[in-house]
Design an enzyme around this catalytic site. Structure first.
Site, PDB file in Angstrom:
ATOM      1  N   ASP A 121      -1.809   6.658   6.262  1.00 50.81           N
ATOM      2  CA  ASP A 121      -2.841   5.742   5.779  1.00 50.81           C
ATOM      3  C   ASP A 121      -3.137   4.782   6.925  1.00 50.81           C
ATOM      4  OD1 ASP A 121      -4.365   3.739   4.647  1.00 50.81           O
ATOM      5  OD2 ASP A 121      -2.968   3.290   3.010  1.00 50.81           O
ATOM      6  N   TRP A 149       0.823  -1.207   0.000  1.00 54.48           N
ATOM      7  CA  TRP A 149       0.000   0.000   0.000  1.00 54.48           C
ATOM      8  C   TRP A 149       0.856   1.255   0.000  1.00 54.48           C
ATOM      9  CZ3 TRP A 149      -4.266  -1.151  -2.007  1.00 54.48           C
ATOM     10  CH2 TRP A 149      -4.935  -2.339  -1.680  1.00 54.48           C
ATOM     11  N   LYS A 185     -12.428  -1.659   6.304  1.00 59.37           N
ATOM     12  CA  LYS A 185     -11.616  -2.513   7.156  1.00 59.37           C
ATOM     13  C   LYS A 185     -12.097  -2.460   8.609  1.00 59.37           C
ATOM     14  CE  LYS A 185      -8.515  -3.422   3.775  1.00 59.37           C
ATOM     15  NZ  LYS A 185      -7.852  -2.311   3.105  1.00 59.37           N
TER      16      LYS A 185
HETATM   17  C1  LIG Z   1      -7.149  -1.881   1.819  1.00 65.66           C
HETATM   18  C2  LIG Z   1      -6.132  -0.843   1.946  1.00 65.66           C
HETATM   19  C3  LIG Z   1      -6.009   0.196   1.007  1.00 65.66           C
HETATM   20  C4  LIG Z   1      -6.876   0.286  -0.223  1.00 65.66           C
HETATM   21  O1  LIG Z   1      -8.146   0.709   0.088  1.00 65.66           O
HETATM   22  P1  LIG Z   1      -9.248   0.962  -1.026  1.00 65.66           P
HETATM   23  O2  LIG Z   1     -10.322   1.607  -0.235  1.00 65.66           O
HETATM   24  O3  LIG Z   1      -9.609  -0.365  -1.607  1.00 65.66           O
HETATM   25  O4  LIG Z   1      -8.669   1.875  -2.055  1.00 65.66           O
HETATM   26  C5  LIG Z   1      -5.061   1.167   1.232  1.00 65.66           C
HETATM   27  N1  LIG Z   1      -4.242   1.118   2.299  1.00 65.66           N
HETATM   28  C6  LIG Z   1      -4.327   0.130   3.217  1.00 65.66           C
HETATM   29  C7  LIG Z   1      -3.396   0.130   4.390  1.00 65.66           C
HETATM   30  C8  LIG Z   1      -5.264  -0.879   3.066  1.00 65.66           C
HETATM   31  O5  LIG Z   1      -5.349  -1.861   3.971  1.00 65.66           O
END
Ligand SMILES: *Cc1c(COP(=O)(O)O)cnc(C)c1O
Length: 353
Positions: free
Chosen positions: A166, A99, A190
């Site tokens: 993030d 990511w 998540k």
């Molecule tokens: C799942 C995830 C993403 C991507 O998220 P989307 O909403 O599918 O774009 C980005 N960063 C992390 C740490 C993730 O776990």
């Protein structure tokens, strides 16, 4: 039978939230579905305002100059939106896995990116430490929890420049000093709600410092000025996120859920460490409390183990293709009891083998 859902995302949500959400789909406001009322109607505006307020309250960021937004496009859109809004000359990124890598790739479209450190040399099984953050860059970007590799930052640097994080896969899971961060983003799917909404928590005074023109939909300031209603928001996702945040608040907020998350992580990691049939993937001190990654020491047991997992009603245990093996994702709504079921299967395999 209700399954034990270890899926990495979209993932488990509280049962009570799912029930309320399904009721609102049929009747939210006097015989109208949540999905058929105007997003400008008072009942929905209240939902949006409540969701934004709950997010700031749970993170302890009320009255500290932050704004919460529910945007679309997933965390992946934030990879470029952060750069568009904050990158003028150069930014520093900590590369801790897939990511972060993707975030770097998007930001490189706009300007120069410097990797302050990377754990690519060991397939991202650890978190780099002891790196320097240049003082003259626009911002520093990191990923708090590496969903795919199962590593998690336990400490954050005292960044001399704005810090962006993030937190898609561990937001609202543990206590942190969230005021250390100037911008936090997280895809809802998540730890918060259904896919379709992305939470952005941004300190307002870091915005407006780049010289480029920013398209309206990509401009945090536009979304702030319109109270996260610049265009039609993802109403269902925002509503369910609000319910989950309310659920968390009623439970005692982040301090209460953190205790549960630690118990779950301790249970699975002690089994991984004690059971000779399994091997943990990530470095012990950097292990994620959200995503535990492990492999079988002996691949011959794969079929037996996977049959037992299935028979126990366990879902979503397969590891990501870049790590292989297994990944037990233990987000807020997963119970300690579900982790217990998985651990029982693991120790049962040891008895059988
Ligand atoms: C799942 C995830 C993403 C991507 O998220 P989307 O909403 O599918 O774009 C980005 N960063 C992390 C740490 C993730 O776990």
């Amino acid at each position: 039978m209700k399954r034990h859902n270890f899926s990495a995302g979209p993932c488990i949500l509280p049962q009570d939230v799912l029930k309320k959400a399904s009721e609102a789909v049929i009747d939210f406001d006097n015989g109208l579905s949540l999905l058929e009322i105007s997003h400008r109607s008072k009942p929905f505006v209240d939902v949006m305002e409540n969701a934004r307020a709950l997010a700031l309250e749970l993170l302890g960021l009320e009255g500290k100059g932050y704004k919460a937004l529910f945007l679309q496009g997933g965390a992946s859109t934030q990879f470029l939106m952060v750069a568009l809004n904050m990158l003028e000359k150069r930014a520093g990124y900590l590369n801790t896995g897939t990511w972060s890598d993707k975030a770097i790739k998007e930001a490189r479209i706009y300007d120069d990116i410097y990797e302050v450190a990377s754990s690519k040399d060991a397939n991202f099984n650890y978190i780099p430490k002891g790196y320097d953050i240049p003082t003259d860059y626009d911002y520093f970007h990191c990923t708090s929890n590496n969903t795919i590799f199962g590593t998690q930052m336990k400490e954050f640097p005292n960044s001399p420049i704005p810090m962006v994080c993030d937190m898609s896969s561990d937001i609202f899971s543990r206590q942190l000093d969230f005021s250390k961060f100037d911008l936090i983003y997280a895809g809802a799917q998540k730890n918060m709600g259904p896919a379709g909404a992305t939470l952005v928590v941004v300190k307002e005074d870091i915005l407006g410092k780049v010289s480029r023109k920013i398209p309206s939909m990509m401009d945090y300031k536009v979304h702030i000025s319109k109270s996260s209603m610049f265009n039609t928001p993802p109403v269902f996702s925002v509503y369910v996120s609000m319910l989950t945040l309310q659920w968390l608040k009623d439970l005692g907020g982040i301090p209460a859920i953190e205790k549960e998350n630690e118990k779950k992580a301790q249970l699975i990691y002690s089994e991984i460490d004690l059971n000779p049939l399994f091997k943990g993937f990530s470095t012990k001190s950097d292990r994620s409390t959200m995503n535990a990654t492990f492999t079988l020491a002996n691949e011959d047991l794969k079929e037996t183990f996977e049959t037992m997992v299935k028979e126990a009603g366990i879902n979503g245990l397969n590891g990501h293709r870049s790590v292989g093996g297994y990944r037990a994702s233990m987000y807020n709504a997963l119970s300690l009891e579900s982790v217990g079921v998985l651990v029982d299967v693991m120790s049962e395999l040891e008895r059988k083998a």
